[in-house]
Design a protein around this motif. Sequence first.
Motif, PDB file in Angstrom:
ATOM      1  N   ARG A  72       0.840  -1.195   0.000  1.00 14.49           N
ATOM      2  CA  ARG A  72       0.000   0.000   0.000  1.00 14.49           C
ATOM      3  C   ARG A  72       0.877   1.247   0.000  1.00 14.49           C
ATOM      4  O   ARG A  72       1.767   1.395   0.831  1.00 14.49           O
ATOM      5  CB  ARG A  72      -0.895   0.026   1.238  1.00 14.49           C
ATOM      6  N   SER A  73       0.636   2.164  -0.918  1.00 15.45           N
ATOM      7  CA  SER A  73       1.390   3.410  -0.971  1.00 15.45           C
ATOM      8  C   SER A  73       0.936   4.354   0.133  1.00 15.45           C
ATOM      9  O   SER A  73      -0.096   4.129   0.793  1.00 15.45           O
ATOM     10  CB  SER A  73       1.193   4.086  -2.329  1.00 15.45           C
ATOM     11  N   ARG A  74       1.670   5.444   0.310  1.00 17.60           N
ATOM     12  CA  ARG A  74       1.287   6.434   1.306  1.00 17.60           C
ATOM     13  C   ARG A  74      -0.031   7.111   0.949  1.00 17.60           C
ATOM     14  O   ARG A  74      -0.750   7.571   1.827  1.00 17.60           O
ATOM     15  CB  ARG A  74       2.399   7.475   1.451  1.00 17.60           C
ATOM     16  N   GLN A  75      -0.330   7.193  -0.315  1.00 19.96           N
ATOM     17  CA  GLN A  75      -1.605   7.769  -0.736  1.00 19.96           C
ATOM     18  C   GLN A  75      -2.768   6.835  -0.411  1.00 19.96           C
ATOM     19  O   GLN A  75      -3.900   7.286  -0.204  1.00 19.96           O
ATOM     20  CB  GLN A  75      -1.581   8.069  -2.239  1.00 19.96           C
ATOM     21  N   GLN A  76      -2.506   5.544  -0.353  1.00 19.97           N
ATOM     22  CA  GLN A  76      -3.558   4.563  -0.080  1.00 19.97           C
ATOM     23  C   GLN A  76      -3.765   4.314   1.411  1.00 19.97           C
ATOM     24  O   GLN A  76      -4.906   4.182   1.864  1.00 19.97           O
ATOM     25  CB  GLN A  76      -3.220   3.239  -0.774  1.00 19.97           C
ATOM     26  N   THR A  77      -2.662   4.228   2.163  1.00 18.37           N
ATOM     27  CA  THR A  77      -2.740   3.850   3.574  1.00 18.37           C
ATOM     28  C   THR A  77      -1.762   4.662   4.406  1.00 18.37           C
ATOM     29  O   THR A  77      -0.574   4.738   4.078  1.00 18.37           O
ATOM     30  CB  THR A  77      -2.428   2.346   3.760  1.00 18.37           C
ATOM     31  N   VAL A  78      -2.258   5.240   5.474  1.00 17.43           N
ATOM     32  CA  VAL A  78      -1.439   5.984   6.428  1.00 17.43           C
ATOM     33  C   VAL A  78      -1.015   5.032   7.546  1.00 17.43           C
ATOM     34  O   VAL A  78      -1.834   4.268   8.065  1.00 17.43           O
ATOM     35  CB  VAL A  78      -2.228   7.174   7.015  1.00 17.43           C
ATOM     36  N   PHE A 102       3.419   8.618  10.663  1.00 17.13           N
ATOM     37  CA  PHE A 102       3.309   9.399  11.898  1.00 17.13           C
ATOM     38  C   PHE A 102       3.859   8.606  13.073  1.00 17.13           C
ATOM     39  O   PHE A 102       3.843   7.369  13.065  1.00 17.13           O
ATOM     40  CB  PHE A 102       1.859   9.816  12.145  1.00 17.13           C
ATOM     41  N   TYR A 103       4.305   9.324  14.097  1.00 20.60           N
ATOM     42  CA  TYR A 103       5.108   8.714  15.154  1.00 20.60           C
ATOM     43  C   TYR A 103       4.736   9.352  16.495  1.00 20.60           C
ATOM     44  O   TYR A 103       4.928  10.553  16.688  1.00 20.60           O
ATOM     45  CB  TYR A 103       6.574   8.979  14.813  1.00 20.60           C
TER      46      TYR A 103
END
Length: 237
Positions: A72-78, A102-103
């Motif tokens: 999954r790309s960053r555009q698809q899944t955070v 995110f952290y």
Amino acid sequence: MDDDDINRRGIASLLAEHEGVEVVGSVTHADALVRPDLWEGVDVVVVDAADERNLLDHFPGVTVVEEVRRRRSRQQTVIVVITGHFFDDAVRRRMREAQADFYYHRSELGDAQALRDAVLHPDAHRRVPGPVRLETLFNQGVTDQTRVNRAVAYAAEHGTVEEMADDTRPRRAWLRIRREFNREARLSPATVDGRPPDRPQAMPSRPQIVRFLAWATRVKTAGQPDDERHEADAGGA
């Protein structure tokens, strides 16, 4: 996902109580790696970074983040990382390499609203941060070219830590082992205090490799060399 049953189920339960959140899975790190179907259509993944019970790597969450990101790309899944090791430069570097988004320190998400906000409205300043102390990376021989996660994966697959503890190998075998490891790791040769070795060498020494793997995984080994006697045994090979 989290290997602690109470934390994992508690997070899932709190998120599921919100009408804007649908929890599609609550799994351990190990289960996450064998469930490729789990990520299809998922908008947000919450990953705990650490599990000290993992004998090869105390940061199994890194491998999970890598697996999600492969699919999954960053555009698809955070990907939201939660950790009690917030200030640990090793996990910061590894999560950046793995492309987490995110952290958060675990203590920041101690109430339900903060947890839901982190999932539904993560703040831009919560991106995975850089090192707390840059010299820590220098002391390990870690540069911009170093591939920490690939080095850890290679070491686990090839038993590098066990190889490093075997003093019966001939010098030629050590050169091969070190060369093959550093083909993945791309460490810069360094002494224990981060200085360049006294003699020019193309590869990290045995002690440096052991120190690096202990730093990257937080797994300590009984066979860890305690001096720099092998520091220059590669010459320029």
